[in-house]
Every structure is written in structure tokens, then in C-alpha cells.
Design a protein around this motif. Structure first.
Motif, PDB file in Angstrom:
ATOM      1  N   SER A  86      47.850  44.050  65.161  1.00  0.00           N
ATOM      2  CA  SER A  86      48.505  45.553  65.019  1.00  0.00           C
ATOM      3  C   SER A  86      47.374  46.567  64.788  1.00  0.00           C
ATOM      4  CB  SER A  86      49.638  45.587  64.139  1.00  0.00           C
ATOM      5  OG  SER A  86      49.176  45.344  62.763  1.00  0.00           O
ATOM      6  N   GLY A  87      46.117  46.013  64.211  1.00  0.00           N
ATOM      7  CA  GLY A  87      45.280  47.013  63.546  1.00  0.00           C
ATOM      8  C   GLY A  87      45.389  47.477  62.174  1.00  0.00           C
ATOM      9  N   LEU A  88      46.524  47.038  61.714  1.00  0.00           N
ATOM     10  CA  LEU A  88      47.132  47.600  60.229  1.00  0.00           C
ATOM     11  C   LEU A  88      46.462  46.619  59.283  1.00  0.00           C
ATOM     12  CD1 LEU A  88      48.283  49.791  58.438  1.00  0.00           C
ATOM     13  CD2 LEU A  88      50.503  48.427  59.025  1.00  0.00           C
ATOM     14  N   LEU A  89      45.784  47.052  58.205  1.00  0.00           N
ATOM     15  CA  LEU A  89      45.276  46.268  57.188  1.00  0.00           C
ATOM     16  C   LEU A  89      46.385  46.262  56.148  1.00  0.00           C
ATOM     17  CD1 LEU A  89      42.968  44.407  56.321  1.00  0.00           C
ATOM     18  CD2 LEU A  89      42.051  46.521  54.913  1.00  0.00           C
ATOM     19  N   ARG A  90      46.835  44.984  55.802  1.00  0.00           N
ATOM     20  CA  ARG A  90      47.895  44.913  54.753  1.00  0.00           C
ATOM     21  C   ARG A  90      47.449  43.734  53.690  1.00  0.00           C
ATOM     22  NH1 ARG A  90      52.922  46.900  56.172  1.00  0.00           N
ATOM     23  NH2 ARG A  90      53.386  47.566  58.375  1.00  0.00           N
ATOM     24  N   GLY A  91      48.256  43.659  52.981  1.00  0.00           N
ATOM     25  CA  GLY A  91      48.165  42.415  51.951  1.00  0.00           C
ATOM     26  C   GLY A  91      48.103  42.922  50.302  1.00  0.00           C
ATOM     27  N   ARG A  92      47.521  42.339  49.591  1.00  0.00           N
ATOM     28  CA  ARG A  92      47.247  42.662  48.439  1.00  0.00           C
ATOM     29  C   ARG A  92      45.926  42.097  47.681  1.00  0.00           C
ATOM     30  NH1 ARG A  92      48.591  39.510  43.207  1.00  0.00           N
ATOM     31  NH2 ARG A  92      48.854  41.201  41.713  1.00  0.00           N
ATOM     32  N   PRO A 107      38.193  54.446  38.499  1.00  0.00           N
ATOM     33  CA  PRO A 107      39.268  54.922  38.993  1.00  0.00           C
ATOM     34  C   PRO A 107      39.089  55.548  40.646  1.00  0.00           C
ATOM     35  CG  PRO A 107      39.210  55.301  36.821  1.00  0.00           C
ATOM     36  CD  PRO A 107      37.807  54.823  37.155  1.00  0.00           C
ATOM     37  N   GLY A 108      38.076  56.217  40.755  1.00  0.00           N
ATOM     38  CA  GLY A 108      37.860  56.900  41.959  1.00  0.00           C
ATOM     39  C   GLY A 108      37.313  55.846  42.931  1.00  0.00           C
ATOM     40  N   MET A 109      36.895  54.868  42.777  1.00  0.00           N
ATOM     41  CA  MET A 109      36.498  53.813  43.787  1.00  0.00           C
ATOM     42  C   MET A 109      38.163  53.040  44.309  1.00  0.00           C
ATOM     43  SD  MET A 109      36.489  50.251  44.208  1.00  0.00           S
ATOM     44  CE  MET A 109      36.160  49.487  42.680  1.00  0.00           C
ATOM     45  N   LEU A 110      38.837  52.724  43.304  1.00  0.00           N
ATOM     46  CA  LEU A 110      40.276  52.270  43.548  1.00  0.00           C
ATOM     47  C   LEU A 110      41.008  53.418  44.404  1.00  0.00           C
ATOM     48  CD1 LEU A 110      41.147  50.712  40.490  1.00  0.00           C
ATOM     49  CD2 LEU A 110      40.297  49.508  42.379  1.00  0.00           C
ATOM     50  N   ALA A 111      40.881  54.638  44.022  1.00  0.00           N
ATOM     51  CA  ALA A 111      41.760  55.564  44.783  1.00  0.00           C
ATOM     52  C   ALA A 111      41.026  56.056  46.211  1.00  0.00           C
ATOM     53  CB  ALA A 111      41.584  56.944  44.056  1.00  0.00           C
ATOM     54  N   GLY A 112      39.954  55.864  46.313  1.00  0.00           N
ATOM     55  CA  GLY A 112      39.357  55.913  47.620  1.00  0.00           C
ATOM     56  C   GLY A 112      39.563  54.791  48.683  1.00  0.00           C
ATOM     57  N   PHE A 113      39.854  53.473  48.140  1.00  0.00           N
ATOM     58  CA  PHE A 113      40.482  52.467  48.873  1.00  0.00           C
ATOM     59  C   PHE A 113      41.799  52.620  49.287  1.00  0.00           C
ATOM     60  CE2 PHE A 113      42.048  48.241  49.605  1.00  0.00           C
ATOM     61  CZ  PHE A 113      41.319  47.933  50.532  1.00  0.00           C
ATOM     62  N   HIS A 117      43.394  52.805  52.954  1.00  0.00           N
ATOM     63  CA  HIS A 117      44.188  51.400  53.200  1.00  0.00           C
ATOM     64  C   HIS A 117      45.464  51.704  52.344  1.00  0.00           C
ATOM     65  CE1 HIS A 117      40.811  49.958  55.508  1.00  0.00           C
ATOM     66  NE2 HIS A 117      39.839  49.970  54.405  1.00  0.00           N
ATOM     67  N   PRO A 118      46.461  52.440  52.564  1.00  0.00           N
ATOM     68  CA  PRO A 118      47.405  52.653  51.902  1.00  0.00           C
ATOM     69  C   PRO A 118      48.524  51.511  52.133  1.00  0.00           C
ATOM     70  CG  PRO A 118      47.600  53.804  53.868  1.00  0.00           C
ATOM     71  CD  PRO A 118      46.254  53.336  53.937  1.00  0.00           C
ATOM     72  N   ALA A 119      48.285  50.725  52.877  1.00  0.00           N
ATOM     73  CA  ALA A 119      49.491  49.551  53.056  1.00  0.00           C
ATOM     74  C   ALA A 119      48.996  48.274  52.303  1.00  0.00           C
ATOM     75  CB  ALA A 119      49.516  49.007  54.247  1.00  0.00           C
ATOM     76  N   VAL A 120      47.802  48.432  51.701  1.00  0.00           N
ATOM     77  CA  VAL A 120      47.117  47.369  50.976  1.00  0.00           C
ATOM     78  C   VAL A 120      47.395  47.497  49.225  1.00  0.00           C
ATOM     79  CG1 VAL A 120      45.290  45.905  50.013  1.00  0.00           C
ATOM     80  CG2 VAL A 120      45.471  46.791  52.350  1.00  0.00           C
ATOM     81  N   TRP A 271      32.259  37.987  43.486  1.00  0.00           N
ATOM     82  CA  TRP A 271      33.363  37.670  44.344  1.00  0.00           C
ATOM     83  C   TRP A 271      32.917  36.351  45.187  1.00  0.00           C
ATOM     84  CZ3 TRP A 271      29.565  41.196  45.114  1.00  0.00           C
ATOM     85  CH2 TRP A 271      28.868  40.962  46.578  1.00  0.00           C
ATOM     86  N   ARG A 272      34.027  35.689  45.688  1.00  0.00           N
ATOM     87  CA  ARG A 272      33.860  34.366  46.374  1.00  0.00           C
ATOM     88  C   ARG A 272      32.892  34.609  47.732  1.00  0.00           C
ATOM     89  NH1 ARG A 272      38.808  34.687  45.197  1.00  0.00           N
ATOM     90  NH2 ARG A 272      39.671  34.606  47.441  1.00  0.00           N
ATOM     91  N   GLY A 273      31.808  33.754  47.930  1.00  0.00           N
ATOM     92  CA  GLY A 273      31.178  33.857  49.150  1.00  0.00           C
ATOM     93  C   GLY A 273      31.927  32.891  50.284  1.00  0.00           C
ATOM     94  N   GLY A 274      31.015  32.748  51.129  1.00  0.00           N
ATOM     95  CA  GLY A 274      31.444  31.933  52.337  1.00  0.00           C
ATOM     96  C   GLY A 274      32.651  32.148  53.046  1.00  0.00           C
ATOM     97  N   GLY A 275      32.991  33.364  53.183  1.00  0.00           N
ATOM     98  CA  GLY A 275      33.906  33.669  54.090  1.00  0.00           C
ATOM     99  C   GLY A 275      35.403  33.224  53.793  1.00  0.00           C
ATOM    100  N   GLU A 276      35.617  33.034  52.494  1.00  0.00           N
ATOM    101  CA  GLU A 276      36.915  32.679  51.725  1.00  0.00           C
ATOM    102  C   GLU A 276      37.860  33.942  51.395  1.00  0.00           C
ATOM    103  OE1 GLU A 276      36.605  30.041  48.458  1.00  0.00           O
ATOM    104  OE2 GLU A 276      35.101  28.943  49.479  1.00  0.00           O
ATOM    105  N   LEU A 277      37.375  35.071  51.562  1.00  0.00           N
ATOM    106  CA  LEU A 277      38.261  36.161  51.116  1.00  0.00           C
ATOM    107  C   LEU A 277      39.134  36.514  52.481  1.00  0.00           C
ATOM    108  CD1 LEU A 277      35.747  38.324  49.449  1.00  0.00           C
ATOM    109  CD2 LEU A 277      37.557  37.067  48.284  1.00  0.00           C
ATOM    110  N   SER A 278      40.414  37.226  52.125  1.00  0.00           N
ATOM    111  CA  SER A 278      41.438  37.701  53.178  1.00  0.00           C
ATOM    112  C   SER A 278      40.721  39.031  53.626  1.00  0.00           C
ATOM    113  CB  SER A 278      42.664  37.981  52.383  1.00  0.00           C
ATOM    114  OG  SER A 278      42.562  38.972  51.488  1.00  0.00           O
ATOM    115  N   PRO A 279      41.221  39.283  55.055  1.00  0.00           N
ATOM    116  CA  PRO A 279      40.731  40.616  55.411  1.00  0.00           C
ATOM    117  C   PRO A 279      40.775  41.685  54.533  1.00  0.00           C
ATOM    118  CG  PRO A 279      42.037  39.551  57.040  1.00  0.00           C
ATOM    119  CD  PRO A 279      42.148  38.677  55.812  1.00  0.00           C
ATOM    120  N   ALA A 280      41.925  42.116  53.778  1.00  0.00           N
ATOM    121  CA  ALA A 280      41.884  42.748  52.790  1.00  0.00           C
ATOM    122  C   ALA A 280      41.148  42.716  51.845  1.00  0.00           C
ATOM    123  CB  ALA A 280      43.574  43.226  52.155  1.00  0.00           C
TER     124      ALA A 280
END
Length: 299
Positions: A86-92, A107-113, A117-120, A271-280
Motif C-alpha cells: 500500500s506504500g504506507l509505513l505503519r507499525g511501532r 524532541p525535535g527528532m521525534l516530532a519530525g519522524f 510517518h503519522p501512522a507509526v 541499534w541491531r545490525g544485519g537487517g533485523e529491523l522492521s521497515p518502520a
């Protein structure tokens, strides 16, 4: 059997307690207990030993925990695949942090994200470095901001975002107050004020003193760097802290540099390396890396 029950079960197992699991899930503790009891009735076996002060998994609980985690991961994977179509980034995403220096606009960094990506859903948790690292390793935390000192566990990536000189701060009436740059050996036997063990600053202090041939006598500890200076201003000892954390006016505190020690305090994103993170989570890490300074080299 509901996914919510499995989520609650995994949270209680990882937090070793119903109250901490409820806080992590942002729900009421009785609701967590009720769902776990319902799950135990469906399985016909107790999953937790509640007889001690710490909640522990029973043998059955240990056996079914991997299956509960796998079920939750499978559902999360299904949602991620659908979101990619769907092209929409979701998750947590969950970010962990120790006390944040004023030089970083967290706080600015979190607000910018959130704006991009308001659905995350974003969660920020504060804890000590040990618990934060454990959270990153186990996947409960996607990205952590913490002090760097001891070697990191394998499989983690890090980016240095704070690199400051560490200084000593004393009350104007202290015996070191009139000195210029001081030698590390002048701290021997003096009551010191520092962050708790496991923090990057404390590790740097202990290593610096060890190279000088003695162990530091830490008389006072505080989890917030600026509190260290406040304690020193009261004449309670020598505070070792980042230069930017000296908030007291010159009339209350004397700031001293260390002669040729190279003593520095560093904080990094981990953070975890090796591609173990979700898209969000991957998007969140990349956003944080763009927003926060890069004081590499990464280590």
C-alpha cells in the motif's frame, strides 16, 4: 486464544512482572493478569510461578514462549507486507534513552519522524544503559541513545552523536579550586561525584584512574549529569562530568580540566545490525541518523 493474550504473555515473561509489563503495554495491570489467567485456562497449565517476589516462567511457560513470539512475529510480518504494497509505513518503534544532553534536540527528532510517518506509533523509554542494551539485543527496543564505554555486544551498530571533554568541578573553597589543569593522580583518595556504574562517563573515569594506578573513590552518584555539578557546588566532592553539563555559575563552582588525559565522554545511537529491523524501525534509525550529529567514526 487471542493475539492480545500472547502479547501480554511475552511482555510479562520479558519484564519478569505484571506491573512492568502493564507499564510497557500502556494498559492496566488487572487487565494483563486477567488475560494471562484466561490463556492459562485455555492451555490447561500455569505459565508463571507467582509464589516469589519475581514472576518466573514455569516449565510449560518456557516451552511455549518461543511459539508465542513466533506467532506475534508472523502477524507483524503479514502487516508489514501489506503495508509495503500500500506504500504506507505503519507499525511501532521504541526508542530508549538515558538522560539526554541539551546539545541534542531529541524532541525535535521525534516530532519530525511523527510528521513524516503519522501512522507509526513512537514510544520513548528511559532506563539505565544495561537495560537499554538488553532491550536492543532482544528486540524490545529498536534504537537506544546511551553513553559509550565498555564494548558493545556483538551484532549491534553504533554511531557517535556526542563527544565531549570531561572536566572536574569543585566548590570554590575546595583544595583544588585554585589549580590550573590537574593531574588525574590528584583525584586519588578524594570523594568523587559521578554517574552510576555502566554509564560511559563512569567507565571513562574508572579507566582513566586505573591507568594512573588507583581506583576512584566515588562517594556520590546521580543519574543526571547536571546534578553532579549541583552536588559539587554544595562541597560534597569533586564532580567529573561533561563540560556542557556544568550549569552552576562561576561563583558556585570552579571547573578544572585534566592535564593531557584525553578524558572524553561519548554517547551514541545503538541499534541491531544485519537487517533485523522492521521497515518502520529502519526508517526511524535512518531519520535519527540524519537528524542527530555524526561525530564518528562509528565503532
Amino acid at each position: 486464544m487471542e493475539l492480545r493474550q500472547l502479547e501480554y504473555f511475552v511482555a510479562v515473561a520479558e519484564e519478569a512482572g505484571f506491573t512492568r509489563a502493564a507499564e510497557r503495554l500502556h494498559v492496566a495491570q488487572p487487565g494483563v493478569s486477567a488475560q494471562i489467567r484466561q490463556l492459562e485456562r485455555e492451555l490447561g497449565e500455569p505459565l508463571f510461578d507467582r509464589s516469589g517476589r519475581v514472576v518466573r516462567l514455569t516449565a510449560v511457560g518456557e516451552a511455549v514462549l518461543p511459539y508465542a513470539r513466533a506467532a506475534l512475529a508472523a502477524v507483524s510480518g503479514m502487516r508489514m507486507v501489506a503495508d509495503e504494497f500500500s506504500g504506507l509505513l505503519r507499525g511501532r518503534v521504541v526508542m530508549g534513552a538515558v538522560s539526554t544532553p541539551s546539545v541534542l534536540d531529541l524532541p525535535g527528532m521525534l516530532a519530525g519522524f511523527h510528521e513524516r510517518h503519522p501512522a507509526v506509533e513512537i514510544s520513548l523509554v528511559e532506563s539505565d544503559p544495561g537495560r537499554l542494551l538488553d532491550g536492543v539485543v532482544t528486540g524490545r527496543i529498536d534504537l537506544a541513545l546511551l553513553g559509550l564505554g565498555a564494548p558493545l555486544p556483538p551484532g549491534l551498530e553504533v554511531r557517535v552523536v556526542v563527544d565531549q571533554e570531561l572536566v572536574a568541578a569543585v566548590h570554590p573553597g575546595h583544595e583544588l579550586a585554585g589549580a590550573g589543569p590537574i593531574e588525574v593522580t590528584e583525584l586519588k583518595g578524594l570523594p568523587l561525584i559521578s554517574l552510576p556504574p555502566g554509564t560511559g562517563l563512569r567507565t571513562a573515569l574508572e579507566e582513566m584512574c586505573a591507568r594512573a594506578g588507583f581506583a576512584p573513590h566515588v562517594a556520590f552518584e546521580a543519574s543526571e549529569p547536571y546534578v553532579l555539578g549541583q552536588l559539587a557546588a554544595r562541597g560534597l566532592g569533586v564532580a567529573v562530568l561533561p563540560e556542557s553539563a556544568v550549569a552552576a555559575p562561576a561563583s558556585e563552582l570552579r571547573v578544572l580540566t585534566f592535564s593531557g588525559s584525553g578524558l572524553r565522554g561519548r554517547m551514541g545511537l545503538v541499534w541491531r545490525g544485519g537487517g533485523e529491523l522492521s521497515p518502520a524501525a529502519r526508517a526511524f534509525v535512518e531519520h535519527a541518523r540524519r537528524h542527530l550529529p555524526d561525530l564518528g567514526p562509528d565503532c
